[in-house]
Design an enzyme around this catalytic site. Sequence first.
Site, PDB file in Angstrom:
ATOM      1  N   HIS A  36       1.095  -1.337  -0.072  1.00 45.00           N
ATOM      2  CA  HIS A  36       0.182  -0.049   0.241  1.00 45.00           C
ATOM      3  C   HIS A  36       1.057   1.051   0.322  1.00 45.00           C
ATOM      4  CE1 HIS A  36       1.210   0.393   4.247  1.00 45.00           C
ATOM      5  NE2 HIS A  36       0.819  -1.593   4.586  1.00 45.00           N
ATOM      6  N   GLU A  37       0.544   2.814   0.118  1.00 43.90           N
ATOM      7  CA  GLU A  37       1.145   3.759  -0.402  1.00 43.90           C
ATOM      8  C   GLU A  37       2.088   3.857   1.231  1.00 43.90           C
ATOM      9  OE1 GLU A  37       1.307   6.263  -2.194  1.00 43.90           O
ATOM     10  OE2 GLU A  37       0.551   5.655  -3.158  1.00 43.90           O
ATOM     11  N   HIS A  39       3.824   0.930   2.164  1.00 42.49           N
ATOM     12  CA  HIS A  39       5.209   0.558   1.352  1.00 42.49           C
ATOM     13  C   HIS A  39       6.116   1.026   0.380  1.00 42.49           C
ATOM     14  CE1 HIS A  39       2.816  -3.128   3.134  1.00 42.49           C
ATOM     15  NE2 HIS A  39       3.910  -3.358   3.429  1.00 42.49           N
ATOM     16  N   GLY A 149       8.758   1.849   8.166  1.00 46.82           N
ATOM     17  CA  GLY A 149       7.433   2.554   8.880  1.00 46.82           C
ATOM     18  C   GLY A 149       7.506   2.534  10.099  1.00 46.82           C
ATOM     19  N   LYS A 151       5.074   3.374  11.898  1.00 47.48           N
ATOM     20  CA  LYS A 151       3.586   2.716  12.078  1.00 47.48           C
ATOM     21  C   LYS A 151       3.947   1.375  13.287  1.00 47.48           C
ATOM     22  CE  LYS A 151       0.779   0.255  10.012  1.00 47.48           C
ATOM     23  NZ  LYS A 151       0.960  -1.054  10.567  1.00 47.48           N
ATOM     24  N   ARG A 189      -4.037  -4.504   6.605  1.00 52.43           N
ATOM     25  CA  ARG A 189      -5.176  -5.336   7.700  1.00 52.43           C
ATOM     26  C   ARG A 189      -5.876  -4.519   7.088  1.00 52.43           C
ATOM     27  NH1 ARG A 189      -1.027  -7.116  11.211  1.00 52.43           N
ATOM     28  NH2 ARG A 189      -1.115  -9.536  11.710  1.00 52.43           N
TER      29      ARG A 189
HETATM   30  O1  PAF Z   1       6.394  -5.012   9.176  1.00 54.99           O
HETATM   31  C1  PAF Z   1       6.184  -5.710   8.443  1.00 54.99           C
HETATM   32  O2  PAF Z   1       5.801  -5.682   7.515  1.00 54.99           O
HETATM   33  C2  PAF Z   1       7.500  -7.200   8.864  1.00 54.99           C
HETATM   34  O3  PAF Z   1       6.852  -7.034  10.327  1.00 54.99           O
HETATM   35  C3  PAF Z   1       8.476  -7.349   8.166  1.00 54.99           C
HETATM   36  C4  PAF Z   1       9.524  -6.560   8.887  1.00 54.99           C
HETATM   37  C5  PAF Z   1       8.935  -7.093   7.270  1.00 54.99           C
HETATM   38  C6  PAF Z   1       9.096  -8.566   9.188  1.00 54.99           C
HETATM   39  O4  PAF Z   1       8.140  -9.582   8.070  1.00 54.99           O
END
Ligand code: PAF
Length: 287
Positions: A36-37, A39, A149, A151, A189
């Site tokens: 999503h945004e 990432h 992030g 969050k 989620r």
């Molecule tokens: O933040 C996440 O998406 C996960 O905890 C990570 C860092 C990719 C590890 O699986």
Amino acid sequence: MKVLDGIQALREWQSTVTPLSAPRTLGLVPTMGALHEGHLALVRRARAECDLVCVSVFVNPTQFGPGEDLASYPRDRARDSELAAEVGADAVWFARAEEVYPAGFATRIELPSLANRLCGIERPHHFPGVALIVLKLLHLFRPTHAYFGEKDYQQSVLVTRMVRDLDLDLAIVTCPIVREESGLARSSRNVGLSEAGRMAAGTLSAGLFRAQMAYAEGVVDAAALIGEVVAEIGDQKVALEFIELVDRETLEPLETVDPALGARLLIAGRVEKVRLIDNVPLGGPEA
Ligand code: PAF
């Protein structure tokens, strides 16, 4: 952009892009997919700062406890690849759990006690599993920079600490939370929320913003700031897990905000079985 499957494909790609004669910076954006945004902002930042950018997509089973949403966690490989390419990643990497954790895999990482607080209370498996996969990814990719992030604030503090404690030679870059228009922090989620659920979920960030306003008006007492968040959530259907005012680095609970040092206000709760987390900074050197 290259789509890489498994460890061997990653090693082959690495041998083509990192000849010893030309050291380059490599930015890794570790994800569990359902991009999503939030990432994409990490990938854009990595793109701006590094010569090469790789996104890892692996729904890591060791960070889910029994009865959690491992099986239903959203997965969409084609969409993730498309989005990673759109924001300029050089490679996206997928892996199967059986390859990452083959039969007989036994290593575990013991974390400092701050892993047992906050999210670690409800999810005792979570941070040991995160640390294990992050350390494994850092060994596999050997990035010069890895992007996380804010969050997942507790996660970023723990990862930063692990990297420092183990003298790993890379920079951990933490990036600000990306929010929906309503203020709700972007999360993979969120797709599990109904319209009404989204409204209720929005009160978490609204509550944190209200506490930030109260802080700007001079409120520094933890109970009063937390009271602002609770008042904003009101009678919405939010099953609160915690709201805590903590030190920005140790995550120890604080009774007041020292404006010079700053603090972080963290919240976690469930709406319609979807677990949501969020946080805001209060004061501190950058404020
Ligand atoms: O933040 C996440 O998406 C996960 O905890 C990570 C860092 C990719 C590890 O699986």
